[in-house]
Design a protein around this motif. Sequence first.
Motif, PDB file in Angstrom:
ATOM      1  N   ILE A   1       0.839  -1.199   0.000  1.00 24.12           N
ATOM      2  CA  ILE A   1       0.000   0.000   0.000  1.00 24.12           C
ATOM      3  C   ILE A   1       0.874   1.249   0.000  1.00 24.12           C
ATOM      4  N   ALA A   2       1.919   1.251   0.840  1.00 24.44           N
ATOM      5  CA  ALA A   2       2.804   2.422   0.928  1.00 24.44           C
ATOM      6  C   ALA A   2       3.476   2.702  -0.414  1.00 24.44           C
ATOM      7  N   VAL A   3       3.971   1.657  -1.070  1.00 24.58           N
ATOM      8  CA  VAL A   3       4.626   1.842  -2.374  1.00 24.58           C
ATOM      9  C   VAL A   3       3.628   2.399  -3.384  1.00 24.58           C
ATOM     10  N   ASP A   4       2.411   1.867  -3.384  1.00 25.87           N
ATOM     11  CA  ASP A   4       1.391   2.332  -4.328  1.00 25.87           C
ATOM     12  C   ASP A   4       1.043   3.795  -4.078  1.00 25.87           C
ATOM     13  N   VAL A   5       0.928   4.183  -2.809  1.00 26.97           N
ATOM     14  CA  VAL A   5       0.665   5.587  -2.485  1.00 26.97           C
ATOM     15  C   VAL A   5       1.784   6.478  -3.032  1.00 26.97           C
ATOM     16  N   LEU A   6       3.029   6.073  -2.807  1.00 27.69           N
ATOM     17  CA  LEU A   6       4.168   6.871  -3.281  1.00 27.69           C
ATOM     18  C   LEU A   6       4.132   7.028  -4.801  1.00 27.69           C
ATOM     19  N   LEU A   7       3.835   5.945  -5.514  1.00 29.72           N
ATOM     20  CA  LEU A   7       3.817   6.000  -6.975  1.00 29.72           C
ATOM     21  C   LEU A   7       2.683   6.891  -7.489  1.00 29.72           C
ATOM     22  N   LYS A   8       1.522   6.809  -6.853  1.00 31.37           N
ATOM     23  CA  LYS A   8       0.409   7.673  -7.266  1.00 31.37           C
ATOM     24  C   LYS A   8       0.749   9.143  -7.027  1.00 31.37           C
ATOM     25  N   LEU A   9       1.386   9.445  -5.919  1.00 34.77           N
ATOM     26  CA  LEU A   9       1.760  10.830  -5.621  1.00 34.77           C
ATOM     27  C   LEU A   9       2.817  11.327  -6.607  1.00 34.77           C
ATOM     28  N   ILE A  10       3.758  10.459  -6.976  1.00 33.74           N
ATOM     29  CA  ILE A  10       4.762  10.837  -7.977  1.00 33.74           C
ATOM     30  C   ILE A  10       4.077  11.193  -9.292  1.00 33.74           C
ATOM     31  N   ASP A  11       3.069  10.399  -9.682  1.00 31.88           N
ATOM     32  CA  ASP A  11       2.317  10.697 -10.903  1.00 31.88           C
ATOM     33  C   ASP A  11       1.668  12.080 -10.839  1.00 31.88           C
ATOM     34  N   ASP A  12       1.325  12.509  -9.624  1.00 33.56           N
ATOM     35  CA  ASP A  12       0.684  13.806  -9.435  1.00 33.56           C
ATOM     36  C   ASP A  12       1.685  14.914  -9.090  1.00 33.56           C
ATOM     37  N   GLY A  13       2.988  14.592  -9.182  1.00 33.75           N
ATOM     38  CA  GLY A  13       4.011  15.602  -8.918  1.00 33.75           C
ATOM     39  C   GLY A  13       4.189  15.939  -7.457  1.00 33.75           C
ATOM     40  N   ILE A  14       3.827  15.018  -6.557  1.00 38.33           N
ATOM     41  CA  ILE A  14       3.918  15.266  -5.111  1.00 38.33           C
ATOM     42  C   ILE A  14       5.003  14.385  -4.505  1.00 38.33           C
ATOM     43  N   VAL A  15       5.885  14.981  -3.743  1.00 38.47           N
ATOM     44  CA  VAL A  15       6.950  14.251  -3.060  1.00 38.47           C
ATOM     45  C   VAL A  15       6.474  13.850  -1.671  1.00 38.47           C
ATOM     46  N   ALA A  16       6.682  12.601  -1.300  1.00 41.42           N
ATOM     47  CA  ALA A  16       6.347  12.106   0.035  1.00 41.42           C
ATOM     48  C   ALA A  16       7.486  11.248   0.549  1.00 41.42           C
ATOM     49  N   LEU A  17       7.737  11.338   1.840  1.00 37.87           N
ATOM     50  CA  LEU A  17       8.776  10.544   2.492  1.00 37.87           C
ATOM     51  C   LEU A  17       8.090   9.499   3.377  1.00 37.87           C
ATOM     52  N   PRO A  18       8.273   8.210   3.091  1.00 31.64           N
ATOM     53  CA  PRO A  18       7.551   7.173   3.832  1.00 31.64           C
ATOM     54  C   PRO A  18       8.227   6.788   5.137  1.00 31.64           C
ATOM     55  N   VAL A  19       7.410   6.557   6.151  1.00 36.76           N
ATOM     56  CA  VAL A  19       7.869   5.973   7.414  1.00 36.76           C
ATOM     57  C   VAL A  19       6.912   4.817   7.705  1.00 36.76           C
ATOM     58  N   HIS A  20       7.156   3.689   7.042  1.00 36.86           N
ATOM     59  CA  HIS A  20       6.291   2.513   7.110  1.00 36.86           C
ATOM     60  C   HIS A  20       4.873   2.865   6.621  1.00 36.86           C
ATOM     61  N   ASP A  21       3.914   3.053   7.530  1.00 35.82           N
ATOM     62  CA  ASP A  21       2.553   3.359   7.085  1.00 35.82           C
ATOM     63  C   ASP A  21       2.189   4.830   7.308  1.00 35.82           C
ATOM     64  N   ALA A  22       3.197   5.687   7.342  1.00 33.11           N
ATOM     65  CA  ALA A  22       2.981   7.132   7.459  1.00 33.11           C
ATOM     66  C   ALA A  22       3.769   7.835   6.360  1.00 33.11           C
ATOM     67  N   PHE A  23       3.389   9.097   6.086  1.00 33.31           N
ATOM     68  CA  PHE A  23       4.023   9.837   5.004  1.00 33.31           C
ATOM     69  C   PHE A  23       4.248  11.287   5.430  1.00 33.31           C
ATOM     70  N   ILE A  24       5.462  11.765   5.182  1.00 36.04           N
ATOM     71  CA  ILE A  24       5.804  13.171   5.403  1.00 36.04           C
ATOM     72  C   ILE A  24       5.572  13.876   4.073  1.00 36.04           C
ATOM     73  N   VAL A  25       4.695  14.871   4.069  1.00 33.77           N
ATOM     74  CA  VAL A  25       4.287  15.495   2.805  1.00 33.77           C
ATOM     75  C   VAL A  25       4.257  17.016   2.952  1.00 33.77           C
ATOM     76  N   PRO A  26       4.319  17.753   1.822  1.00 32.92           N
ATOM     77  CA  PRO A  26       4.174  19.206   1.892  1.00 32.92           C
ATOM     78  C   PRO A  26       2.841  19.562   2.546  1.00 32.92           C
ATOM     79  N   LEU A  27       2.851  20.562   3.412  1.00 31.34           N
ATOM     80  CA  LEU A  27       1.664  20.931   4.181  1.00 31.34           C
ATOM     81  C   LEU A  27       0.470  21.233   3.275  1.00 31.34           C
TER      82      LEU A  27
END
Length: 436
Positions: free
Chosen positions: A374-400
């Motif tokens: 799930i985490a990998v899929d979330v990261l890939l979808k966000l990349i498609d939308d031009g959004i950078v996220a930093l994963p911490v297992h089942d959490a994500f650090i994202v632009p506010l």
Amino acid sequence: MDSSTGDAKVAPEDKEKWMNTQWRPASEKMEEVIAVVLADVVASESRQRAIQARHYPQFECSLTGLICAVAEHWASGEPGWLYTTRSRSKTKGSRYRPQIYSASYPKLQDELSECGWIDLRKGDQGPESVLKSRTTLRASPRLRQLLTEHDISFYDFQLAPVSEVIELRTTKDFKSKEYELVEYSDTDEALKMRAQMDRIHAALLDADIVCIDTDCDDRQRTMKRIFNNSDLSCAGRLYGGFWQPMSDTQRLEEISINGEDVAILDYDQMSLAIAYGLSGLPLPEGDLYLIDGLSRLVDREPRPTVKQVVNAMFNRKTPLTEYPKGVAPLTYQGGEEVYPARWLAEAIREKHAPIADWFEQGRGLELQRRDSDIAVDVLLKLIDDGIVALPVHDAFIVPLSKKDYVRSVMIDTFQEHIGGEVKVSEKLPPIISIAA
């Protein structure tokens, strides 16, 4: 890790540090330095033997990695030496072997030393040695002069992904916690996961991510998926980014993405939510780690302990009768008598009776495989939308500014994978939290 002999203190100029084989050029200036060294070594070597065309890519990779390692060490201002290997057993073929290693890696060290680009101290590892030592190296005066002429600094280097981003381990030894790396075949699944990691790394390495904590190196952005029990269906969480060892407070106060403050979005009670979802059952209302009446019996807030015991019950294969190692037992109020672990386990089974067959069946790593996918899929979808996220297992650090959109992606992705309900909580920077 710095080395020392006995309890004697080691002078800074004599300290030894493991050589990071992943450093690569991050600027045209550093690429020019590599080109100068490469041309010089090739010219020198041409008088001895020609490099076969099929070996040249590996030769260039090895030289680039080694020169970048000693140059980055010098540019960062660290004293001392870097230790490396000359052992054939460590440079032989393996998917986990660092990219710069090869059968000719020891010879390359010799050639760079002979050409005056590195200072080299060969270790003595022979079986007859009384006092064994490690092979160490550092940038030579000639290389330091070249780096100075090109105005090379700390930020002219970047970390490439590890040689193998899909790592398979044996089951850890119960006592020593040690494990072995497992060679495996490149199945369609493994190739797909590796391609996903390549996309994630490309996005992270190109992103505007800054950490103001000088103890954190915000160039360390590459990760690997780690699987356990010699089985690619077990676990698979992502490890390795500079942000992972930090606390949530540090992450919120010290990291920025695209010049913005960040928020942390976290799947709530993920393992339980997955178990309910895969069982086709609705997620119960309220806090899933709250045991009715328990807080009135014990001497501290029991929720953190309940969470740890729930996770232990997902992972173990036998009934829980004692508190897991590392979990401080709950004690009754007004005394030191321990609240029995078996009673706590029974209370958990009773609270979550609809999914009781998930407990004490050794299914914890199956749950981790689910949440890591799930985490990998979330990261890939966000990349498609031009959004950078930093994963911490089942959490994500994202632009506010992106937190509400990321929340919707997280919920949608969970439902696609699991088909059930899940909640997502958020943590905001201190100033935002106070204002809210």
